[in-house]
Design a protein around this motif. Structure first.
Motif, PDB file in Angstrom:
ATOM      1  N   ARG A 101      54.393  20.718 -24.778  1.00  0.00           N
ATOM      2  CA  ARG A 101      53.415  21.464 -25.587  1.00  0.00           C
ATOM      3  C   ARG A 101      54.058  22.708 -26.192  1.00  0.00           C
ATOM      4  O   ARG A 101      53.889  23.016 -27.368  1.00  0.00           O
ATOM      5  CB  ARG A 101      52.217  21.866 -24.727  1.00  0.00           C
ATOM      6  CG  ARG A 101      51.265  20.722 -24.421  1.00  0.00           C
ATOM      7  CD  ARG A 101      50.080  21.207 -23.603  1.00  0.00           C
ATOM      8  NE  ARG A 101      49.342  22.254 -24.273  1.00  0.00           N
ATOM      9  CZ  ARG A 101      48.585  23.154 -23.649  1.00  0.00           C
ATOM     10  NH1 ARG A 101      48.500  23.117 -22.330  1.00  0.00           N
ATOM     11  NH2 ARG A 101      47.938  24.076 -24.319  1.00  0.00           N
ATOM     12  N   SER A 102      54.791  23.427 -25.374  1.00  0.00           N
ATOM     13  CA  SER A 102      55.469  24.620 -25.875  1.00  0.00           C
ATOM     14  C   SER A 102      56.505  24.254 -26.931  1.00  0.00           C
ATOM     15  O   SER A 102      56.655  24.930 -27.951  1.00  0.00           O
ATOM     16  CB  SER A 102      56.137  25.354 -24.699  1.00  0.00           C
ATOM     17  OG  SER A 102      56.850  26.465 -25.146  1.00  0.00           O
ATOM     18  N   TRP A 103      57.212  23.150 -26.701  1.00  0.00           N
ATOM     19  CA  TRP A 103      58.219  22.670 -27.648  1.00  0.00           C
ATOM     20  C   TRP A 103      57.594  22.348 -29.000  1.00  0.00           C
ATOM     21  O   TRP A 103      58.103  22.758 -30.051  1.00  0.00           O
ATOM     22  CB  TRP A 103      58.890  21.433 -27.052  1.00  0.00           C
ATOM     23  CG  TRP A 103      59.729  20.637 -27.997  1.00  0.00           C
ATOM     24  CD1 TRP A 103      59.406  19.471 -28.627  1.00  0.00           C
ATOM     25  CD2 TRP A 103      61.061  20.953 -28.434  1.00  0.00           C
ATOM     26  NE1 TRP A 103      60.437  19.039 -29.413  1.00  0.00           N
ATOM     27  CE2 TRP A 103      61.473  19.933 -29.322  1.00  0.00           C
ATOM     28  CE3 TRP A 103      61.931  21.999 -28.165  1.00  0.00           C
ATOM     29  CZ2 TRP A 103      62.707  19.929 -29.930  1.00  0.00           C
ATOM     30  CZ3 TRP A 103      63.186  21.994 -28.770  1.00  0.00           C
ATOM     31  CH2 TRP A 103      63.560  20.973 -29.640  1.00  0.00           C
ATOM     32  N   LEU A 104      56.457  21.672 -28.986  1.00  0.00           N
ATOM     33  CA  LEU A 104      55.796  21.303 -30.234  1.00  0.00           C
ATOM     34  C   LEU A 104      55.311  22.525 -31.005  1.00  0.00           C
ATOM     35  O   LEU A 104      55.214  22.503 -32.224  1.00  0.00           O
ATOM     36  CB  LEU A 104      54.618  20.363 -29.928  1.00  0.00           C
ATOM     37  CG  LEU A 104      55.018  18.960 -29.453  1.00  0.00           C
ATOM     38  CD1 LEU A 104      53.791  18.161 -29.034  1.00  0.00           C
ATOM     39  CD2 LEU A 104      55.803  18.216 -30.541  1.00  0.00           C
ATOM     40  N   GLN A 105      55.006  23.595 -30.282  1.00  0.00           N
ATOM     41  CA  GLN A 105      54.585  24.826 -30.968  1.00  0.00           C
ATOM     42  C   GLN A 105      55.780  25.569 -31.563  1.00  0.00           C
ATOM     43  O   GLN A 105      55.696  26.171 -32.625  1.00  0.00           O
ATOM     44  CB  GLN A 105      53.853  25.745 -29.981  1.00  0.00           C
ATOM     45  CG  GLN A 105      52.444  25.304 -29.656  1.00  0.00           C
ATOM     46  CD  GLN A 105      51.661  26.385 -28.930  1.00  0.00           C
ATOM     47  OE1 GLN A 105      52.058  27.547 -28.903  1.00  0.00           O
ATOM     48  NE2 GLN A 105      50.545  26.007 -28.323  1.00  0.00           N
ATOM     49  N   ALA A 106      56.918  25.551 -30.861  1.00  0.00           N
ATOM     50  CA  ALA A 106      58.048  26.389 -31.258  1.00  0.00           C
ATOM     51  C   ALA A 106      58.920  25.747 -32.335  1.00  0.00           C
ATOM     52  O   ALA A 106      59.392  26.429 -33.251  1.00  0.00           O
ATOM     53  CB  ALA A 106      58.904  26.714 -30.028  1.00  0.00           C
ATOM     54  N   VAL A 107      59.152  24.444 -32.232  1.00  0.00           N
ATOM     55  CA  VAL A 107      60.170  23.820 -33.068  1.00  0.00           C
ATOM     56  C   VAL A 107      59.884  23.850 -34.567  1.00  0.00           C
ATOM     57  O   VAL A 107      60.791  24.116 -35.367  1.00  0.00           O
ATOM     58  CB  VAL A 107      60.423  22.375 -32.578  1.00  0.00           C
ATOM     59  CG1 VAL A 107      61.170  21.567 -33.642  1.00  0.00           C
ATOM     60  CG2 VAL A 107      61.247  22.420 -31.312  1.00  0.00           C
ATOM     61  N   PRO A 108      58.627  23.597 -35.018  1.00  0.00           N
ATOM     62  CA  PRO A 108      58.409  23.626 -36.473  1.00  0.00           C
ATOM     63  C   PRO A 108      58.832  24.944 -37.119  1.00  0.00           C
ATOM     64  O   PRO A 108      59.434  24.948 -38.203  1.00  0.00           O
ATOM     65  CB  PRO A 108      56.895  23.414 -36.581  1.00  0.00           C
ATOM     66  CG  PRO A 108      56.535  22.637 -35.362  1.00  0.00           C
ATOM     67  CD  PRO A 108      57.424  23.178 -34.284  1.00  0.00           C
ATOM     68  N   LEU A 109      58.557  26.077 -36.449  1.00  0.00           N
ATOM     69  CA  LEU A 109      58.940  27.369 -37.015  1.00  0.00           C
ATOM     70  C   LEU A 109      60.454  27.519 -37.048  1.00  0.00           C
ATOM     71  O   LEU A 109      61.019  28.077 -37.993  1.00  0.00           O
ATOM     72  CB  LEU A 109      58.305  28.505 -36.199  1.00  0.00           C
ATOM     73  CG  LEU A 109      58.472  29.915 -36.782  1.00  0.00           C
ATOM     74  CD1 LEU A 109      57.849  30.007 -38.177  1.00  0.00           C
ATOM     75  CD2 LEU A 109      57.834  30.954 -35.870  1.00  0.00           C
ATOM     76  N   TRP A 110      61.109  27.004 -35.997  1.00  0.00           N
ATOM     77  CA  TRP A 110      62.575  27.077 -35.988  1.00  0.00           C
ATOM     78  C   TRP A 110      63.162  26.262 -37.133  1.00  0.00           C
ATOM     79  O   TRP A 110      64.063  26.717 -37.841  1.00  0.00           O
ATOM     80  CB  TRP A 110      63.113  26.577 -34.644  1.00  0.00           C
ATOM     81  CG  TRP A 110      63.250  27.685 -33.652  1.00  0.00           C
ATOM     82  CD1 TRP A 110      62.352  28.055 -32.699  1.00  0.00           C
ATOM     83  CD2 TRP A 110      64.342  28.592 -33.548  1.00  0.00           C
ATOM     84  NE1 TRP A 110      62.820  29.141 -32.009  1.00  0.00           N
ATOM     85  CE2 TRP A 110      64.040  29.489 -32.504  1.00  0.00           C
ATOM     86  CE3 TRP A 110      65.540  28.745 -34.236  1.00  0.00           C
ATOM     87  CZ2 TRP A 110      64.894  30.518 -32.126  1.00  0.00           C
ATOM     88  CZ3 TRP A 110      66.411  29.775 -33.864  1.00  0.00           C
ATOM     89  CH2 TRP A 110      66.080  30.647 -32.830  1.00  0.00           C
ATOM     90  N   LEU A 111      62.675  25.042 -37.303  1.00  0.00           N
ATOM     91  CA  LEU A 111      63.240  24.173 -38.335  1.00  0.00           C
ATOM     92  C   LEU A 111      62.920  24.675 -39.737  1.00  0.00           C
ATOM     93  O   LEU A 111      63.696  24.501 -40.673  1.00  0.00           O
ATOM     94  CB  LEU A 111      62.696  22.749 -38.159  1.00  0.00           C
ATOM     95  CG  LEU A 111      63.125  22.047 -36.859  1.00  0.00           C
ATOM     96  CD1 LEU A 111      62.495  20.677 -36.775  1.00  0.00           C
ATOM     97  CD2 LEU A 111      64.653  21.953 -36.765  1.00  0.00           C
ATOM     98  N   LYS A 112      61.766  25.337 -39.865  1.00  0.00           N
ATOM     99  CA  LYS A 112      61.356  25.801 -41.193  1.00  0.00           C
ATOM    100  C   LYS A 112      62.005  27.130 -41.574  1.00  0.00           C
ATOM    101  O   LYS A 112      62.334  27.357 -42.727  1.00  0.00           O
ATOM    102  CB  LYS A 112      59.829  25.939 -41.214  1.00  0.00           C
ATOM    103  CG  LYS A 112      59.254  26.422 -42.538  1.00  0.00           C
ATOM    104  CD  LYS A 112      57.742  26.556 -42.438  1.00  0.00           C
ATOM    105  CE  LYS A 112      57.165  27.099 -43.746  1.00  0.00           C
ATOM    106  NZ  LYS A 112      55.703  27.312 -43.639  1.00  0.00           N
ATOM    107  N   GLN A 113      62.188  28.016 -40.587  1.00  0.00           N
ATOM    108  CA  GLN A 113      62.529  29.392 -40.934  1.00  0.00           C
ATOM    109  C   GLN A 113      63.705  29.966 -40.157  1.00  0.00           C
ATOM    110  O   GLN A 113      64.644  30.511 -40.730  1.00  0.00           O
ATOM    111  CB  GLN A 113      61.287  30.264 -40.693  1.00  0.00           C
ATOM    112  CG  GLN A 113      61.348  31.651 -41.271  1.00  0.00           C
ATOM    113  CD  GLN A 113      60.001  32.334 -41.121  1.00  0.00           C
ATOM    114  OE1 GLN A 113      59.455  32.447 -40.029  1.00  0.00           O
ATOM    115  NE2 GLN A 113      59.464  32.814 -42.216  1.00  0.00           N
TER     116      GLN A 113
END
Length: 606
Positions: A91-103
């Motif tokens: 759950r934490s991974w799914l919240q964190a990764v999109p922001l990392w990959l995007k920005q």
């Protein structure tokens, strides 16, 4: 042509920017002061714009941009941590990764796009930036360096040596073992906000007893003689979860975390006292070890844990270092300064000079200033009544108001860089008043009643009221009020818990905490002449060189930046007077403020 470097910290918390020109710190500011979003983590576009304007530069004239950590190394740590705990952290991974990959992962491209910049970008490591922010602006030619925070890329604690223009980090403690995260875990468990409420936990500690200290040592942290440590991760959830602590932690301390805004009980007070005691012991052991390994007589501190001014005060008092300098913006905001100075001295190899006495932080008055013409234009445009007071008469006028128990908002000179208000954006009052702490906490700051206020004292008088004689210009050292200034020995022996807050303990009760301590700011005329003169005039009237100084904001709001911010805060609260430069505003003369108290719901409590 001078060489200009823009330093940036962003995308975690407390985004900031600074500008360094030929090694001189010209300007620095946090993004939150402009956006009015506390701890704003977004790209600091407004802070960058201010820094460039202050230096009279455009983006095209920058020679370098420095960002305060290495995004790929940080992502490596996050990735490896999730893999180690998978599938627990999905759950934490799914919240964190999109922001990392995007920005975050492609920060070079993000920075260039945000700035419209095509030049070189350098990326010091997170703790290199902290170390640079601590050593390069310090007054020392050589010094030991200690950086402690939650986590950067992998490191959570480092120590080393600064000498000339060089910095060498000798050792580190790595994630997940983190003194900063341990303190934040207790911040979370006691119902305060992580990365914001740690100073509340520190302020709450003197109300409690260290009854959990042995449990913390036995179950949570294994402390070695040199101050290194390992955490027992069985009790924490921060590696892969969405909470700081888990059910085992709850069981250890007799129940679930305190809910935010619920009553504070003896358990929270005792937990605060216990973790504060453990934290101080770790820092004292680290200090002794670093001194032994480096042989240095001076120490520079940075990282979020360096804002623990109680531990700083003990480290200075109990040695072994002769003197300590702490970066005023010790948290991530100061990483922008460290990154820029790192780029100047290490990447470009430029020399550094220090006179052994004065730092190069300029009193940390590095933010925007508003001239009288700007202030008057704002007041006239809005038809706000005010009186111009000649500059030579203003200090005595303000001192008289303080003496008559008025509470005054003060906006003058450049805004401070760092979390402390130092007289540029402050609310001030009479430290001798037994009522002032309660009044200012509940009716002006709208914050918890237990929180102490800090004193500003004339530099030359600090030893008369407190148990140390050194300078503390950035309000980062706690000392004890001298025994001869205490009333009834500092305690009536009858009150306990939060009731202690109403006890008169000294001749300056409004700034004397329940353990007779105070977070001291020494004031010198060279850095802040008007603020010095106000306190000096107050001393002439009353014989007391101490006043209350608290940040110009309400709970959950960033410190004010502009005259408009200041006026809004002035009218929303029960302050009596507002000083904008040399314009004096009397609350009784102001037009009715159009807002109801509903504005309080628009600010998220910190």
């Amino acid at each position: 042509m001078p060489t200009t470097i823009l330093g940036i910290s962003a995308f975690y918390h407390d985004s900031a920017a600074c500008l360094v020109r030929d090694g001189e710190l010209i300007a620095a500011a946090q993004e939150e002061r402009f956006t009015r979003v506390k701890h704003d983590f977004s790209f600091p576009a407004n802070a960058v714009g201010y820094c460039l304007a202050e230096a009279g530069l455009s983006v095209e004239q920058l020679d370098l941009v420095a960002f305060y950590d290495k995004p790929f190394l940080k992502f490596e740590r996050i990735l490896e941590t999730y893999l180690a705990y998978a599938p627990a952290g999905v759950r934490s991974w799914l919240q964190a990764v999109p922001l990392w990959l995007k920005q975050k992962l492609f920060l070079g491209e993000t920075i260039r796009r945000e700035l419209g910049y095509e030049g070189k970008i350098v990326f010091p490591e997170h703790h290199e930036s902290h170390a640079a922010s601590a050593f390069y602006p310090s007054p020392y030619n050589e010094a030991a360096i200690l950086t402690i925070d939650g986590v950067g890329e992998w490191a959570t604690t480092t120590y080393g040596v600064g000498r000339g223009n060089g910095i060498e980090l000798l050792a580190e403690i790595r994630f997940p073992h983190s003194l900063g995260l341990l303190y934040s875990a207790f911040t979370y468990f006691t119902g305060f906000k992580v990365n914001s409420g740690e100073y509340k936990l520190m302020g709450l500690a003197p109300y409690g007893e260290p009854v959990y200290e042995d449990i913390i040592r036995r179950e949570l942290i294994d402390i070695k003689p040199d101050g290194s440590f390992k955490l027992n991760l069985d009790y924490f959830d921060y590696c892969a979860g969405l909470r700081m602590t888990n059910s085992r932690f709850d069981k250890l301390f007799g129940g679930p975390p305190r809910k935010s805004e619920s009553p504070i009980t003896k358990r929270e007070m005792d937990l605060a006292r216990s973790i504060q005691a453990v934290t101080e012991e770790v820092i004292l052991r680290m200090g002794r070890h670093v001194h032994g390994r480096t042989g240095m007589k001076n120490l520079c501190l940075a990282g979020g844990v360096a804002l623990n001014c109680v531990a700083n005060g003990r480290l200075l008092k109990e040695g072994p270092f002769e003197s300590i300098w702490i970066q005023p913006a010790a948290g991530d905001a100061g990483g922008a300064v460290g990154a820029a100075l790192f780029a100047w001295h290490r990447y470009l190899g430029k020399a550094r000079t220090a006179d052994g006495v004065h730092d190069s932080q300029s009193g940390s008055y590095l933010g925007p200033e508003f001239k009288t013409a700007q202030v008057e234009a704002f007041l006239k445009e809005n038809n706000y009544p005010y009186a111009r007071v000649p500059a030579e008469l203003l200090p005595a006028k303000v001192a008289a108001l303080i003496d008559s128990q008025k509470v005054i908002g003060l906006l003058q000179g450049r805004m401070e860089f760092g979390p402390r208000a130092l007289g540029g954006r402050s609310i001030i009052g009479d430290a001798r008043s037994p009522e002032m702490q309660r009044v200012m906490n509940l009716k002006i700051k709208f914050r918890e009643s237990f929180r102490p206020f800090a004193p500003s004292v004339l530099r030359e008088d600090v030893a008369e009221y407190f148990d140390f004689g050194c300078e503390s210009p950035y309000m980062l050292l706690v000392g004890q009020v001298r025994e001869d200034k205490l009333v009834l020995g500092g305690s009536d022996g009858k009150t306990s818990g939060l009731e202690k807050v109403n006890q008169v303990r000294s001749v300056v009760p409004a700034i004397t905490h329940v353990d007779n301590s105070a977070r001291v700011q020494t004031v010198e005329r060279s850095h802040s002449p008007l603020y010095y003169d106000i306190i000096s005039e107050f001393k002439k009237r009353t014989g007391c060189p101490v006043i209350i100084n608290t940040s110009f904001n309400v709970r959950g709001e960033p410190i004010v930046c502009t005259p408009e911010d200041a006026y809004r805060c002035f009218m929303r609260t029960n302050m009596d007077y507002l000083v904008l430069g040399d314009c004096l505003l009397d609350k009784r003369e102001q037009p009715e403020w159009p807002e109801s108290d509903e504005w309080k719901t628009s600010i998220v409590p910190d």
